[in-house]
Write a protein that holds these residues in place. Structure first.
Motif, mmCIF file in Angstrom:
data_model
loop_
_atom_site.group_PDB
_atom_site.id
_atom_site.type_symbol
_atom_site.label_atom_id
_atom_site.label_comp_id
_atom_site.label_asym_id
_atom_site.label_seq_id
_atom_site.Cartn_x
_atom_site.Cartn_y
_atom_site.Cartn_z
ATOM 1 N N ASN A 11 -31.514 106.882 141.025
ATOM 2 C CA ASN A 11 -30.293 106.470 140.353
ATOM 3 C C ASN A 11 -30.571 105.415 139.327
ATOM 4 N N ILE A 12 -31.315 104.469 139.874
ATOM 5 C CA ILE A 12 -31.631 103.188 138.991
ATOM 6 C C ILE A 12 -32.466 103.716 137.822
ATOM 7 N N GLY A 13 -33.449 104.684 137.726
ATOM 8 C CA GLY A 13 -34.101 105.178 136.847
ATOM 9 C C GLY A 13 -33.361 105.950 135.762
ATOM 10 N N SER A 37 -47.921 99.509 132.381
ATOM 11 C CA SER A 37 -48.399 100.481 131.503
ATOM 12 C C SER A 37 -47.207 101.555 131.161
ATOM 13 N N VAL A 38 -47.182 102.346 130.387
ATOM 14 C CA VAL A 38 -46.531 103.461 129.952
ATOM 15 C C VAL A 38 -46.140 104.131 131.121
ATOM 16 N N GLU A 39 -47.105 104.760 131.804
ATOM 17 C CA GLU A 39 -47.335 105.611 132.981
ATOM 18 C C GLU A 39 -46.271 104.989 133.847
ATOM 19 N N HIS A 40 -46.707 103.769 134.173
ATOM 20 C CA HIS A 40 -45.934 103.115 135.381
ATOM 21 C C HIS A 40 -44.419 103.097 134.898
ATOM 22 N N TYR A 41 -44.248 102.683 133.650
ATOM 23 C CA TYR A 41 -42.600 102.794 133.202
ATOM 24 C C TYR A 41 -41.990 104.017 133.549
ATOM 25 N N ARG A 42 -42.750 105.010 132.934
ATOM 26 C CA ARG A 42 -42.149 106.530 133.027
ATOM 27 C C ARG A 42 -41.790 106.648 134.874
ATOM 28 N N GLU A 45 -38.652 105.216 135.555
ATOM 29 C CA GLU A 45 -37.433 105.956 135.318
ATOM 30 C C GLU A 45 -37.367 107.238 135.847
ATOM 31 N N SER A 46 -38.349 107.918 136.507
ATOM 32 C CA SER A 46 -38.217 109.018 137.158
ATOM 33 C C SER A 46 -37.886 108.740 138.661
ATOM 34 N N GLY A 47 -37.969 107.312 139.003
ATOM 35 C CA GLY A 47 -37.710 107.100 140.231
ATOM 36 C C GLY A 47 -38.835 107.068 141.410
ATOM 37 N N GLN A 48 -39.829 107.545 140.982
ATOM 38 C CA GLN A 48 -41.167 107.503 141.720
ATOM 39 C C GLN A 48 -41.401 105.997 142.196
ATOM 40 N N TYR A 49 -41.315 104.928 141.350
ATOM 41 C CA TYR A 49 -41.321 103.644 141.672
ATOM 42 C C TYR A 49 -40.062 102.912 141.534
ATOM 43 N N GLY A 50 -39.775 101.799 142.402
ATOM 44 C CA GLY A 50 -38.703 101.034 142.302
ATOM 45 C C GLY A 50 -38.691 100.081 141.079
ATOM 46 N N LEU A 51 -37.657 99.688 140.709
ATOM 47 C CA LEU A 51 -37.425 98.209 139.478
ATOM 48 C C LEU A 51 -37.381 97.142 140.337
ATOM 49 N N GLN A 52 -38.528 96.453 140.181
ATOM 50 C CA GLN A 52 -38.452 94.988 140.938
ATOM 51 C C GLN A 52 -37.368 93.962 140.179
ATOM 52 N N PRO A 67 -27.991 94.222 135.837
ATOM 53 C CA PRO A 67 -28.481 94.383 137.103
ATOM 54 C C PRO A 67 -27.589 95.351 138.055
ATOM 55 N N THR A 68 -26.443 94.980 138.264
ATOM 56 C CA THR A 68 -25.327 95.487 138.875
ATOM 57 C C THR A 68 -25.062 96.814 138.435
ATOM 58 N N TYR A 69 -25.347 97.073 137.172
ATOM 59 C CA TYR A 69 -24.923 98.477 136.743
ATOM 60 C C TYR A 69 -26.202 99.209 136.986
ATOM 61 N N LEU A 70 -27.272 98.853 136.984
ATOM 62 C CA LEU A 70 -28.689 99.344 137.248
ATOM 63 C C LEU A 70 -28.597 99.861 138.779
ATOM 64 N N ILE A 71 -28.161 98.874 139.717
ATOM 65 C CA ILE A 71 -28.324 98.928 141.060
ATOM 66 C C ILE A 71 -27.008 99.920 141.648
ATOM 67 N N THR A 72 -25.787 99.678 141.094
ATOM 68 C CA THR A 72 -24.687 100.312 141.681
ATOM 69 C C THR A 72 -24.032 101.335 140.730
ATOM 70 N N GLY A 73 -24.276 101.425 139.487
ATOM 71 C CA GLY A 73 -23.597 102.233 138.665
ATOM 72 C C GLY A 73 -22.355 101.767 138.083
ATOM 73 N N GLU A 74 -21.824 100.690 138.714
ATOM 74 C CA GLU A 74 -20.481 99.991 138.398
ATOM 75 C C GLU A 74 -20.577 99.325 136.926
ATOM 76 N N LYS A 75 -19.861 99.423 136.049
ATOM 77 C CA LYS A 75 -19.987 99.134 134.723
ATOM 78 C C LYS A 75 -18.484 97.736 134.605
ATOM 79 N N ASN A 76 -19.101 96.866 133.961
ATOM 80 C CA ASN A 76 -18.220 95.704 133.651
ATOM 81 C C ASN A 76 -17.681 95.924 132.256
ATOM 82 N N HIS A 77 -16.460 96.224 131.922
ATOM 83 C CA HIS A 77 -16.035 96.721 130.680
ATOM 84 C C HIS A 77 -14.870 95.543 130.331
#
Length: 112
Positions: A11-13, A37-42, A45-52, A67-77
């Motif tokens: 979901n974060i990815g 690396s670009v491969e690490h970044y990919r 995004e695919s969810g294979q690695y977590g975002l620190q 960061p709250t949006y990345l983790i929870t999906g909640e948007k502050n509008h």
């Protein structure tokens, strides 16, 4: 909503990819910004690695990706254009308008 580690990373990815595309950056640019690396970044995004957390902070400082949006999906509008413009310097206002026009141009041309 499942909250196991793999689902959270996926979901974060997905949200990270959407945010990156919305601001018009490539995976290569984000990889460089995050010092991976670009491969690490990919794999982030695919969810294979977590975002620190320290990488989320870099994205927030550089691109204002919440960061709250990345983790929870909640948007502050809670953004009010009139208040922003009334309390901005001329330079901040001009930068905002330039960004909005560039974004609108991309939308009209059918680009993400």
């Amino acid at each position: 909503m499942r909250t196991d580690k793999k689902d959270i990373n996926i979901n974060i990815g997905m949200r990270l990819q959407a945010a990156r595309e919305n601001i018009g950056c490539t995976q290569e640019i984000f990889a460089e910004e995050l010092d991976v690396s670009v491969e690490h970044y990919r794999k982030i995004e695919s969810g294979q690695y977590g975002l620190q957390p320290e990488k989320m902070l870099v994205l927030y400082i550089k691109y204002k990706i919440d960061p709250t949006y990345l983790i929870t999906g909640e948007k502050n509008h809670n953004f009010d254009v009139d208040t922003f413009l009334a309390n901005s310097t001329r330079e901040e206002r001009d930068q905002f308008i330039d960004r909005m026009l560039a974004y609108m141009k991309k939308l009209m041309l059918g680009r993400p």
